[in-house]
Design a protein around this motif. Structure first.
Motif, PDB file in Angstrom:
ATOM      1  N   UNK A  20       0.794  -0.800  -0.008  1.00  7.13           N
ATOM      2  CA  UNK A  20      -0.329   0.363  -0.161  1.00  7.13           C
ATOM      3  C   UNK A  20       0.767   1.340  -0.327  1.00  7.13           C
ATOM      4  N   UNK A  21       2.253   1.210   0.712  1.00 11.96           N
ATOM      5  CA  UNK A  21       2.663   2.098   0.629  1.00 11.96           C
ATOM      6  C   UNK A  21       3.709   2.444  -0.356  1.00 11.96           C
ATOM      7  N   UNK A  22       3.984   1.207  -1.180  1.00 12.68           N
ATOM      8  CA  UNK A  22       4.794   1.944  -2.561  1.00 12.68           C
ATOM      9  C   UNK A  22       3.202   1.611  -3.616  1.00 12.68           C
ATOM     10  N   UNK A  23       2.148   1.161  -3.780  1.00 15.83           N
ATOM     11  CA  UNK A  23       1.177   1.778  -4.166  1.00 15.83           C
ATOM     12  C   UNK A  23       1.054   3.101  -4.487  1.00 15.83           C
ATOM     13  N   UNK A  24       0.910   4.234  -2.788  1.00 16.07           N
ATOM     14  CA  UNK A  24       0.526   4.800  -2.377  1.00 16.07           C
ATOM     15  C   UNK A  24       1.902   6.428  -3.385  1.00 16.07           C
ATOM     16  N   UNK A  25       2.848   5.673  -2.744  1.00 16.36           N
ATOM     17  CA  UNK A  25       4.183   6.773  -3.513  1.00 16.36           C
ATOM     18  C   UNK A  25       3.796   7.059  -4.819  1.00 16.36           C
ATOM     19  N   UNK A  26       3.671   6.218  -5.579  1.00 19.83           N
ATOM     20  CA  UNK A  26       3.916   6.040  -7.328  1.00 19.83           C
ATOM     21  C   UNK A  26       2.934   5.615  -8.051  1.00 19.83           C
ATOM     22  N   UNK A  27       1.576   6.122  -7.643  1.00 20.48           N
ATOM     23  CA  UNK A  27       0.679   6.265  -7.889  1.00 20.48           C
ATOM     24  C   UNK A  27       0.144   6.997  -9.249  1.00 20.48           C
ATOM     25  N   UNK A  28       0.440   8.014  -9.238  1.00 19.24           N
ATOM     26  CA  UNK A  28       0.384   9.513  -9.742  1.00 19.24           C
ATOM     27  C   UNK A  28       1.281   9.322 -10.611  1.00 19.24           C
ATOM     28  N   UNK A  29       2.918   8.537 -10.450  1.00 21.55           N
ATOM     29  CA  UNK A  29       3.739   8.621 -11.361  1.00 21.55           C
ATOM     30  C   UNK A  29       3.177   7.254 -12.900  1.00 21.55           C
ATOM     31  N   UNK A  30       2.043   6.579 -11.975  1.00 16.37           N
ATOM     32  CA  UNK A  30       2.076   5.132 -13.285  1.00 16.37           C
ATOM     33  C   UNK A  30       0.659   6.194 -13.607  1.00 16.37           C
ATOM     34  N   UNK A  31       0.009   6.737 -13.230  1.00 15.46           N
ATOM     35  CA  UNK A  31      -1.266   7.483 -13.785  1.00 15.46           C
ATOM     36  C   UNK A  31      -0.999   8.104 -14.932  1.00 15.46           C
ATOM     37  N   UNK A  32       0.372   8.882 -14.511  1.00 18.38           N
ATOM     38  CA  UNK A  32       0.969  10.128 -15.499  1.00 18.38           C
ATOM     39  C   UNK A  32       0.885   9.155 -16.762  1.00 18.38           C
ATOM     40  N   UNK A  33       1.639   7.971 -16.307  1.00 19.95           N
ATOM     41  CA  UNK A  33       2.502   7.541 -17.687  1.00 19.95           C
ATOM     42  C   UNK A  33       0.935   6.976 -18.820  1.00 19.95           C
ATOM     43  N   UNK A  43      -8.048   2.236 -14.674  1.00 19.71           N
ATOM     44  CA  UNK A  43      -7.752   1.946 -13.461  1.00 19.71           C
ATOM     45  C   UNK A  43      -7.327   0.540 -13.146  1.00 19.71           C
ATOM     46  N   UNK A  44      -7.646   0.565 -13.993  1.00 19.59           N
ATOM     47  CA  UNK A  44      -7.622  -1.324 -14.490  1.00 19.59           C
ATOM     48  C   UNK A  44      -5.681  -1.709 -14.327  1.00 19.59           C
ATOM     49  N   UNK A  45      -5.526  -1.321 -15.636  1.00 20.72           N
ATOM     50  CA  UNK A  45      -4.604  -1.819 -15.832  1.00 20.72           C
ATOM     51  C   UNK A  45      -3.313  -0.434 -14.850  1.00 20.72           C
ATOM     52  N   UNK A  46      -3.351   0.380 -14.435  1.00 15.49           N
ATOM     53  CA  UNK A  46      -2.715   1.105 -13.585  1.00 15.49           C
ATOM     54  C   UNK A  46      -2.508  -0.270 -12.125  1.00 15.49           C
ATOM     55  N   UNK A  76       5.173  -2.616 -21.058  1.00 17.56           N
ATOM     56  CA  UNK A  76       4.942  -3.818 -21.485  1.00 17.56           C
ATOM     57  C   UNK A  76       3.829  -4.043 -21.726  1.00 17.56           C
ATOM     58  N   UNK A  77       2.944  -3.220 -20.645  1.00 15.43           N
ATOM     59  CA  UNK A  77       1.635  -3.543 -19.980  1.00 15.43           C
ATOM     60  C   UNK A  77       0.921  -2.735 -21.522  1.00 15.43           C
ATOM     61  N   UNK A  78       1.136  -1.384 -21.671  1.00 15.67           N
ATOM     62  CA  UNK A  78       0.620  -0.370 -22.766  1.00 15.67           C
ATOM     63  C   UNK A  78       0.435  -1.148 -23.853  1.00 15.67           C
ATOM     64  N   UNK A  79       1.760  -1.941 -24.809  1.00 17.51           N
ATOM     65  CA  UNK A  79       1.843  -2.244 -26.175  1.00 17.51           C
ATOM     66  C   UNK A  79       0.925  -3.920 -26.040  1.00 17.51           C
ATOM     67  N   UNK A  80       0.447  -4.289 -24.469  1.00 22.96           N
ATOM     68  CA  UNK A  80      -0.169  -5.078 -24.773  1.00 22.96           C
ATOM     69  C   UNK A  80      -1.742  -5.235 -25.177  1.00 22.96           C
TER      70      UNK A  80
END
Length: 208
Positions: A20-33, A43-46, A76-80
């Motif tokens: 949960x800590x790791x998710x909270x720390x980097x959620x916005x970075x992954x969302x922006x990607x 939200x599913x792919x995040x 990788x998941x984006x290309x998939x």
């Protein structure tokens, strides 16, 4: 502060709080990607990106930063995600196509003004590989060395690709400006808007 590497190891060992800590720390970075590159199931792919970290679907050996590893999984998941959108009989790598080529629907990003929307639309008109590179460069502020780490290519290659990607974006943006009947922007204006767009989008997405 506990490092990302330590949190990942703890999460893989069954510590959900570490996850949960790791998710909270980097959620916005992954969302922006993903936010301007997928038109459904954001939200599913995040979520699946972080799950792939936890399950070790892609091995992390500590040779690169955790963020580079996380962005690699996201890529990788984006290309998939777009694999099924490629037209039959067209043997072209997914990242050589644009989201427009792939038949993407309207962007899920809510731009604050027409200039922002044109820039977001222009990004979706260039090759997905170029869109990814420019968004990481402008929105995440990654250096040439950091981009080389994420994309696993030499830094010299990153810099030459970056120059080509900027030219491609400029061309598409000017085309959209001409279509809208507005005065053309200077290179400096476009660079400035691209760099400021992350901040403006963050305000919109937070309801500000």
């Amino acid at each position: 502060m506990v490092s990302d590497d330590e949190l990942l190891a703890a999460w893989r060992a069954g510590d959900r709080r570490a996850g949960s800590t790791l998710f909270g720390r980097h959620y916005e970075t992954v969302r922006r990607f993903f936010v301007n590159k997928v038109d459904t199931d954001l939200e599913d792919i995040i979520q699946r990106t972080f799950e792939a970290c936890a399950t070790g679907q892609v091995r992390f050996e500590g040779r690169s930063s955790f963020l580079a590893y996380l962005r690699g999984i996201a890529r990788h998941l984006l290309l998939q995600h777009w694999e099924g959108r490629q037209h039959r009989g067209r043997d072209v790598p997914i990242d050589e196509l644009s989201l427009a080529d792939l038949g993407a629907g309207p962007s899920s990003v809510l731009a604050r003004n027409r200039a922002d929307k044109r820039l977001l639309d222009a990004l979706r008109q260039i090759r997905l590989a170029d869109q990814e590179l420019l968004e990481l460069y402008y929105w995440e502020g990654l250096s040439g060395a950091a981009l080389a780490e994420v994309l696993a290519i030499p830094e010299d290659t990153v810099r030459s690709r970056l120059r080509r990607a900027k030219l491609a974006l400029k061309k598409e943006y000017l085309r959209l400006e001409r279509f809208a009947g507005v005065p053309e922007s200077s290179d400096q204006d476009l660079e400035g808007w691209a760099r400021k767009l992350r901040e403006r989008l963050d305000v919109v997405e937070s309801g500000g």
